[in-house]
Design an enzyme around this catalytic site. Structure first.
Site, PDB file in Angstrom:
ATOM      1  N   PHE A 151      44.243  38.662  46.990  1.00 53.67           N
ATOM      2  CA  PHE A 151      44.811  37.592  47.808  1.00 53.67           C
ATOM      3  C   PHE A 151      44.625  37.828  49.301  1.00 53.67           C
ATOM      4  O   PHE A 151      44.694  36.884  50.093  1.00 53.67           O
ATOM      5  CB  PHE A 151      46.309  37.424  47.494  1.00 53.67           C
ATOM      6  CG  PHE A 151      47.194  38.430  48.187  1.00 53.67           C
ATOM      7  CD1 PHE A 151      47.608  38.229  49.503  1.00 53.67           C
ATOM      8  CD2 PHE A 151      47.597  39.605  47.555  1.00 53.67           C
ATOM      9  CE1 PHE A 151      48.405  39.163  50.167  1.00 53.67           C
ATOM     10  CE2 PHE A 151      48.383  40.542  48.197  1.00 53.67           C
ATOM     11  CZ  PHE A 151      48.789  40.316  49.510  1.00 53.67           C
ATOM     12  N   LYS A 175      36.072  34.731  40.398  1.00 51.22           N
ATOM     13  CA  LYS A 175      37.464  34.473  40.012  1.00 51.22           C
ATOM     14  C   LYS A 175      38.341  34.908  41.185  1.00 51.22           C
ATOM     15  O   LYS A 175      38.642  36.082  41.344  1.00 51.22           O
ATOM     16  CB  LYS A 175      37.794  35.280  38.743  1.00 51.22           C
ATOM     17  CG  LYS A 175      38.895  34.724  37.870  1.00 51.22           C
ATOM     18  CD  LYS A 175      40.238  34.569  38.526  1.00 51.22           C
ATOM     19  CE  LYS A 175      40.998  35.857  38.712  1.00 51.22           C
ATOM     20  NZ  LYS A 175      42.219  35.672  39.532  1.00 51.22           N
ATOM     21  N   GLU A 178      44.843  33.976  42.497  1.00 49.34           N
ATOM     22  CA  GLU A 178      45.581  32.746  42.164  1.00 49.34           C
ATOM     23  C   GLU A 178      46.650  32.419  43.213  1.00 49.34           C
ATOM     24  O   GLU A 178      47.289  31.380  43.147  1.00 49.34           O
ATOM     25  CB  GLU A 178      46.203  32.836  40.759  1.00 49.34           C
ATOM     26  CG  GLU A 178      47.135  33.996  40.500  1.00 49.34           C
ATOM     27  CD  GLU A 178      46.419  35.270  40.044  1.00 49.34           C
ATOM     28  OE1 GLU A 178      45.457  35.692  40.713  1.00 49.34           O
ATOM     29  OE2 GLU A 178      46.873  35.867  39.038  1.00 49.34           O
ATOM     30  N   ARG A 179      46.846  33.335  44.205  1.00 52.47           N
ATOM     31  CA  ARG A 179      47.888  33.069  45.204  1.00 52.47           C
ATOM     32  C   ARG A 179      47.399  32.169  46.346  1.00 52.47           C
ATOM     33  O   ARG A 179      48.167  31.422  46.915  1.00 52.47           O
ATOM     34  CB  ARG A 179      48.388  34.374  45.807  1.00 52.47           C
ATOM     35  CG  ARG A 179      48.751  35.395  44.766  1.00 52.47           C
ATOM     36  CD  ARG A 179      49.713  36.423  45.233  1.00 52.47           C
ATOM     37  NE  ARG A 179      49.647  37.594  44.381  1.00 52.47           N
ATOM     38  CZ  ARG A 179      49.860  37.601  43.080  1.00 52.47           C
ATOM     39  NH1 ARG A 179      50.175  36.482  42.444  1.00 52.47           N
ATOM     40  NH2 ARG A 179      49.758  38.711  42.380  1.00 52.47           N
ATOM     41  N   SER A 228      44.149  45.893  43.437  1.00 43.62           N
ATOM     42  CA  SER A 228      44.991  47.095  43.380  1.00 43.62           C
ATOM     43  C   SER A 228      44.385  48.138  42.438  1.00 43.62           C
ATOM     44  O   SER A 228      43.596  47.806  41.540  1.00 43.62           O
ATOM     45  CB  SER A 228      46.394  46.707  42.908  1.00 43.62           C
ATOM     46  OG  SER A 228      46.308  46.129  41.626  1.00 43.62           O
ATOM     47  N   CYS A 283      43.913  46.438  53.081  1.00 48.08           N
ATOM     48  CA  CYS A 283      43.642  47.727  52.433  1.00 48.08           C
ATOM     49  C   CYS A 283      43.225  48.771  53.458  1.00 48.08           C
ATOM     50  O   CYS A 283      43.179  49.953  53.156  1.00 48.08           O
ATOM     51  CB  CYS A 283      42.574  47.581  51.372  1.00 48.08           C
ATOM     52  SG  CYS A 283      40.979  47.262  52.083  1.00 48.08           S
ATOM     53  N   GLU A 385      51.409  52.665  47.734  1.00 51.07           N
ATOM     54  CA  GLU A 385      50.953  51.610  48.647  1.00 51.07           C
ATOM     55  C   GLU A 385      52.047  50.551  48.728  1.00 51.07           C
ATOM     56  O   GLU A 385      52.428  49.959  47.711  1.00 51.07           O
ATOM     57  CB  GLU A 385      49.665  50.994  48.102  1.00 51.07           C
ATOM     58  CG  GLU A 385      49.113  49.906  49.007  1.00 51.07           C
ATOM     59  CD  GLU A 385      47.830  49.276  48.450  1.00 51.07           C
ATOM     60  OE1 GLU A 385      47.752  49.022  47.236  1.00 51.07           O
ATOM     61  OE2 GLU A 385      46.921  49.032  49.261  1.00 51.07           O
TER      62      GLU A 385
HETATM   63  P1  NAD Z   1      45.702  42.557  42.303  1.00 49.03           P
HETATM   64  O1  NAD Z   1      45.116  43.793  41.730  1.00 49.03           O
HETATM   65  O2  NAD Z   1      47.053  42.144  41.861  1.00 49.03           O
HETATM   66  O3  NAD Z   1      44.742  41.294  41.975  1.00 49.03           O
HETATM   67  C1  NAD Z   1      43.374  41.333  42.250  1.00 49.03           C
HETATM   68  C2  NAD Z   1      42.659  40.406  41.259  1.00 49.03           C
HETATM   69  O4  NAD Z   1      42.864  40.906  39.932  1.00 49.03           O
HETATM   70  C3  NAD Z   1      43.182  38.967  41.284  1.00 49.03           C
HETATM   71  O5  NAD Z   1      42.093  38.089  41.190  1.00 49.03           O
HETATM   72  C4  NAD Z   1      44.069  38.908  40.049  1.00 49.03           C
HETATM   73  O6  NAD Z   1      44.106  37.619  39.467  1.00 49.03           O
HETATM   74  C5  NAD Z   1      43.409  39.896  39.099  1.00 49.03           C
HETATM   75  N1  NAD Z   1      44.386  40.530  38.198  1.00 49.03           N
HETATM   76  C6  NAD Z   1      45.684  40.839  38.464  1.00 49.03           C
HETATM   77  N2  NAD Z   1      46.268  41.411  37.389  1.00 49.03           N
HETATM   78  C7  NAD Z   1      45.321  41.468  36.430  1.00 49.03           C
HETATM   79  C8  NAD Z   1      45.309  41.967  35.087  1.00 49.03           C
HETATM   80  N3  NAD Z   1      46.395  42.517  34.519  1.00 49.03           N
HETATM   81  N4  NAD Z   1      44.172  41.885  34.378  1.00 49.03           N
HETATM   82  C9  NAD Z   1      43.070  41.342  34.927  1.00 49.03           C
HETATM   83  N5  NAD Z   1      43.017  40.842  36.186  1.00 49.03           N
HETATM   84  C10 NAD Z   1      44.121  40.911  36.928  1.00 49.03           C
HETATM   85  O7  NAD Z   1      45.628  42.690  43.882  1.00 49.03           O
HETATM   86  P2  NAD Z   1      46.245  41.729  44.986  1.00 49.03           P
HETATM   87  O8  NAD Z   1      47.725  41.876  44.993  1.00 49.03           O
HETATM   88  O9  NAD Z   1      45.655  40.367  44.874  1.00 49.03           O
HETATM   89  O10 NAD Z   1      45.624  42.394  46.305  1.00 49.03           O
HETATM   90  C11 NAD Z   1      46.196  43.492  46.968  1.00 49.03           C
HETATM   91  C12 NAD Z   1      45.553  44.790  46.543  1.00 49.03           C
HETATM   92  O11 NAD Z   1      44.143  44.744  46.790  1.00 49.03           O
HETATM   93  C13 NAD Z   1      46.060  45.990  47.337  1.00 49.03           C
HETATM   94  O12 NAD Z   1      46.237  47.048  46.454  1.00 49.03           O
HETATM   95  C14 NAD Z   1      44.928  46.271  48.311  1.00 49.03           C
HETATM   96  O13 NAD Z   1      44.859  47.608  48.765  1.00 49.03           O
HETATM   97  C15 NAD Z   1      43.747  45.926  47.485  1.00 49.03           C
HETATM   98  N6  NAD Z   1      42.582  45.655  48.301  1.00 49.03           N
HETATM   99  C16 NAD Z   1      41.620  46.599  48.333  1.00 49.03           C
HETATM  100  C17 NAD Z   1      40.497  46.412  49.120  1.00 49.03           C
HETATM  101  C18 NAD Z   1      39.425  47.434  49.161  1.00 49.03           C
HETATM  102  O14 NAD Z   1      38.368  47.123  49.672  1.00 49.03           O
HETATM  103  N7  NAD Z   1      39.617  48.637  48.654  1.00 49.03           N
HETATM  104  C19 NAD Z   1      40.377  45.242  49.884  1.00 49.03           C
HETATM  105  C20 NAD Z   1      41.387  44.292  49.818  1.00 49.03           C
HETATM  106  C21 NAD Z   1      42.497  44.511  49.013  1.00 49.03           C
END
Ligand code: NAD
Length: 501
Positions: A151, A175, A178-179, A228, A283, A385
């Site tokens: 998101f 994909k 969704e937020r 994450s 991140c 985090e």
């Molecule tokens: P998230 O992991 O909750 O979601 C990321 C994606 O995964 C979304 O599209 C979501 O729909 C999907 N997803 C969520 N739960 C899932 C599941 N159980 N099974 C399959 N798919 C699933 O992350 P977020 O809250 O959207 O974003 C924040 C996180 O992203 C933080 O941890 C941040 O550090 C990380 N991030 C990392 C980087 C990097 O380059 N390392 C960059 C940006 C964000």
């Protein structure tokens, strides 16, 4: 019955509906649901994959320069639609408009770099590797590739992925989170306007069902993920188990070391933006300062207190705000819970942002900047985090002690050191176990023509995101060895292994 505008999917160049489940997209500054988002079911995702598969043969054989020109056109369209795109980001993510502009610009730079793909796709050629034998390597597109994005950068992170993937001749299924899906959808529509043929880029909105379909469908050859760490680990394991190439970028807990010789006022200013910019939802944010020596810690905290008192918290659409709301109510509760936990664990809460009120926005997810002193490695608030506007100061005696802490942490995304001592900076950059390192630079996010990636549990896979690594991630090497014997020359049989001896 919901009367909210509905967001569906973009499949085969058409806006479509698909999936019987839905969720709501909120404006975090007001706490109001503004849109209904359809969640793709397996069948809908399979339709997107089928469209991408059908578009692949022609797109793969399109001259690279023609593919690149679509990227050049898209860059112009993104610039022309900057205000509309950033308004969508702020309305759904909450970040202040100038921050959304920064995100867009970084995304555009990735599109710009993808327009250089023909240069990156040039192979390697060797003449006369044997008698009249020439050999060359070329980089071929993989087929249908996919991306799953978080998101916090709804424009930029998708642009880390699909522009280079399609510029290299692949087709793509994205994909998004969704937020805050609206800006991502608008970018995809602009890509069509720029001349991307239908089916080359498809967007499916959805949740785990959509992701699992992408992870298991044999037509999908490669997956890029950013999100994450627990989900990144799941994506990597599941995608690899299904024979795909996977890069999965995860979470972070970035430490900034402040040395006793640092320019403290400049370090404080840098830390303010890195800790509280985008409400800490980056991140590459800095949630931890490791101050070397008590005098350094005291000076940094005194400076931070002064700067925090000047911060303006409010809706991202209001000019002059420094920090908007957190993305969702659930995330707001989670971050606030970490602050409660830090107090319970014995850290000293120097600035408490929990009671912040934004008049007229009482239902918004606003949390003011929080600052802890005396954070210690055993604490949950040190280890996990938080992804919110919470900065903790850890006190150590030496640079080596600071580096040992950083190296022992499970994440290794980014770090930085504030110092005027070149020898200390060089020792730090040479030895620290982190993927992206800054020297007097708090957010060392590589530019588009370098690649982005952390170490340890911040990245699962080998190649980093965007930049030169992306051109390698989205292609496979083929090596061809060729000989044209002269007509009429008979060649003998050879049973030994061919070599140049
Ligand atoms: P998230 O992991 O909750 O979601 C990321 C994606 O995964 C979304 O599209 C979501 O729909 C999907 N997803 C969520 N739960 C899932 C599941 N159980 N099974 C399959 N798919 C699933 O992350 P977020 O809250 O959207 O974003 C924040 C996180 O992203 C933080 O941890 C941040 O550090 C990380 N991030 C990392 C980087 C990097 O380059 N390392 C960059 C940006 C964000």
């Amino acid at each position: 019955m919901s009367t909210l505008p509905t967001i569906g999917h973009l499949i085969g160049g058409q806006l479509t509906q698909g999936g019987s489940r839905s969720t709501e997209v909120f404006n975090p500054a007001t706490g109001k649901a503004e849109k209904k988002l359809l969640l793709a079911d397996k069948l809908t995702v399979e339709q997107a994959i089928a469209n991408a598969q059908a578009a692949f043969p022609e797109w793969r054989n399109t001259p690279p320069l023609k593919r690149a020109r679509v990227m050049s056109k898209l860059k112009v369209l993104l610039e022309e639609h900057a205000d509309a795109l950033c308004a969508l980001v702020t309305a759904e993510h909450g970040k202040v408009l100038p921050d959304a502009m920064g995100e867009l610009q970084r995304g555009i730079e990735n599109v710009e770099y993808a327009s250089y793909a023909p240069e990156l796709l040039k192979g390697e050629h060797s003449k006369n590797v044997g008698p009249a034998i020439d050999s060359w390597s070329e980089f071929q597109a993989l087929g249908v590739t996919a991306g799953i994005t978080p998101f916090n950068f709804p424009i930029m992170v998708p642009l880390w992925m699909w522009p280079m993937a399609v510029a290299c001749g692949n087709t793509f299924v994205l994909k998004p989170s969704e937020r805050d899906p609206s800006s991502t959808m608008l970018v995809a529509q602009l890509a069509l306007e720029a001349g991307l043929p239908p089916g080359v880029l498809n967007v499916v909105n959805g949740d785990k069902e959509a992701v699992d379909t992408l992870l298991t469908d044999p037509r999908v050859k490669a997956i890029s993920f950013v999100g994450s760490t627990p989900i990144a680990e799941y994506i990597y394991a599941t995608g690899c188990a299904h024979g795909k190439r996977v890069q999965a970028l995860g979470g972070a807990k970035n430490h900034a070391v402040v040395m006793p010789d640092a320019d403290v006022p400049n370090a404080v200013n840098a830390l303010m933006g890195a800790a509280y910019g985008s409400c800490g939802e980056r991140c590459m944010a800095i949630p931890l300062v490791v101050a070397v020596g008590d005098a350094t810690a005291d000076a940094v905290i005194a400076g931070l207190k002064v700067e925090i008192a000047k911060m303006k918290v409010g809706p991202g659409t209001t000019a002059g705000m420094d920090m908007g709301p957190l993305v969702t109510k659930a995330h707001f509760e989670k971050v606030k819970g970490y602050v409660d936990q830090g107090v319970a664990e014995g850290a000293t809460l120097v600035v408490d942002g929990r009671g912040v009120q934004v008049p007229g926005h009482e239902q918004g997810y606003f949390l003011g900047p929080c600052l802890f002193d005396n954070v210690k490695p055993g604490m949950v608030t040190y280890q996990e985090e938080i992804f919110g506007p919470v900065l903790g100061v850890v006190r150590v005696e030496t640079l080596q002690e600071a580096m040992d802490l950083i190296d022992a942490h499970e994440y290794g995304n980014g770090t930085c050191i504030f110092t005027r001592d070149g020898e200390a900076a060089r020792y730090f950059t040479d030895n620290i176990l982190v993927g992206m390192v800054g020297v007097n630079v708090p957010l060392p996010v590589p530019v588009a023509y370098h690649s982005f990636g952390g170490w340890k549990r911040s990245l699962f896979g080998d190649l980093h995101a965007y930049g030169p690594d992306a051109a390698r991630f989205y292609t496979k090497r083929k090596t061809i060895t060729q000989r044209w014997p002269s007509a009429g020359v008979r060649e003998g049989t050879m049973f030994s292994f061919p070599s140049s001896k």
